[in-house]
Design a protein around this motif. Structure first.
Motif, PDB file in Angstrom:
ATOM      1  N   ILE A 193      10.153  66.721  50.355  1.00  0.00           N
ATOM      2  CA  ILE A 193       9.869  67.954  50.752  1.00  0.00           C
ATOM      3  C   ILE A 193       8.729  68.370  50.216  1.00  0.00           C
ATOM      4  O   ILE A 193       8.112  68.229  49.078  1.00  0.00           O
ATOM      5  CB  ILE A 193      11.060  69.225  50.193  1.00  0.00           C
ATOM      6  N   GLY A 194       7.588  68.886  50.942  1.00  0.00           N
ATOM      7  CA  GLY A 194       6.200  69.093  50.851  1.00  0.00           C
ATOM      8  C   GLY A 194       5.276  67.887  51.129  1.00  0.00           C
ATOM      9  O   GLY A 194       4.135  68.228  51.013  1.00  0.00           O
ATOM     10  N   MET A 195       5.819  66.806  51.046  1.00  0.00           N
ATOM     11  CA  MET A 195       4.854  65.507  51.436  1.00  0.00           C
ATOM     12  C   MET A 195       4.394  65.624  53.027  1.00  0.00           C
ATOM     13  O   MET A 195       5.101  66.315  53.860  1.00  0.00           O
ATOM     14  CB  MET A 195       5.655  64.317  51.233  1.00  0.00           C
ATOM     15  N   GLU A 209      11.864  70.606  55.347  1.00  0.00           N
ATOM     16  CA  GLU A 209      11.772  72.048  55.226  1.00  0.00           C
ATOM     17  C   GLU A 209      12.775  72.799  54.375  1.00  0.00           C
ATOM     18  O   GLU A 209      12.602  73.260  53.476  1.00  0.00           O
ATOM     19  CB  GLU A 209      11.996  72.802  56.646  1.00  0.00           C
ATOM     20  N   TRP A 210      14.124  72.607  54.723  1.00  0.00           N
ATOM     21  CA  TRP A 210      15.039  73.362  54.106  1.00  0.00           C
ATOM     22  C   TRP A 210      15.862  72.713  53.180  1.00  0.00           C
ATOM     23  O   TRP A 210      16.742  73.209  52.288  1.00  0.00           O
ATOM     24  CB  TRP A 210      16.198  73.874  55.026  1.00  0.00           C
ATOM     25  N   ILE A 228      -0.527  57.718  52.034  1.00  0.00           N
ATOM     26  CA  ILE A 228      -0.154  57.528  50.707  1.00  0.00           C
ATOM     27  C   ILE A 228       1.217  58.067  50.807  1.00  0.00           C
ATOM     28  O   ILE A 228       2.215  57.392  50.303  1.00  0.00           O
ATOM     29  CB  ILE A 228      -0.870  58.315  49.547  1.00  0.00           C
ATOM     30  N   ASP A 229       1.492  59.430  51.212  1.00  0.00           N
ATOM     31  CA  ASP A 229       2.922  59.825  51.328  1.00  0.00           C
ATOM     32  C   ASP A 229       3.825  59.049  52.247  1.00  0.00           C
ATOM     33  O   ASP A 229       4.860  58.978  52.020  1.00  0.00           O
ATOM     34  CB  ASP A 229       2.629  61.370  51.754  1.00  0.00           C
TER      35      ASP A 229
END
Length: 134
Positions: A112-114, A81-82, A120-121
């Motif tokens: 971040i964002g995965m 997140e941060w 896959i991630d």
């Protein structure tokens, strides 16, 4: 299909039959080949909790002042997140009262964002952890 819960004499018998002792990372809390998930509302203290546990684990110290850590452990922190700044702030505060072995702590905010439940991630995250600290 879910299995029926163990209870009563059946539970007691299973406990007696259990011979293999789990290898403790933090005795009474966390063992090898186990998973702990921490979830709470924003601002509830998850990163404070994790930073303190990581600091103690990195140096092989008692966790929460009472839970034995048999040896120093490598800790890999992935903020989703941060970013890394939050955990850096926590470590800056913690280091005033606790020994931290920074050689055993890895912080990687490139994920971040995965989506950790996307195969896959998840594979990419695991590959990075293995390449850096296994």
């Amino acid at each position: 299909m879910a299995k029926k819960s163990l209870t009563g004499q059946e539970l007691h018998d299973k406990i007696i039959e259990t011979r293999e002792e789990r290898i403790a990372i933090i005795e009474g809390l966390f063992y090898e080949k186990s998973v702990i998930m921490i979830a709470a509302d924003p601002g509830a203290g998850k990163s404070v909790l994790i930073a303190n546990v990581m600091a103690n684990l990195s140096a092989g110290l008692l966790v929460f002042g009472s839970l034995y850590c048999p040896k120093p452990r490598k800790c890999y922190y992935i903020p989703f997140e941060w970013g890394a700044e939050e955990i850096m702030e926590r470590f800056k505060h913690i280091q005033t009262t606790t020994v931290i072995n920074y050689e055993n702590i890895y912080v990687n905010d490139s994920f971040i964002g995965m989506n950790v439940i996307d195969r896959i991630d998840a594979d990419a995250i695991i590959a990075m952890i293995k390449s850096e600290c296994v």
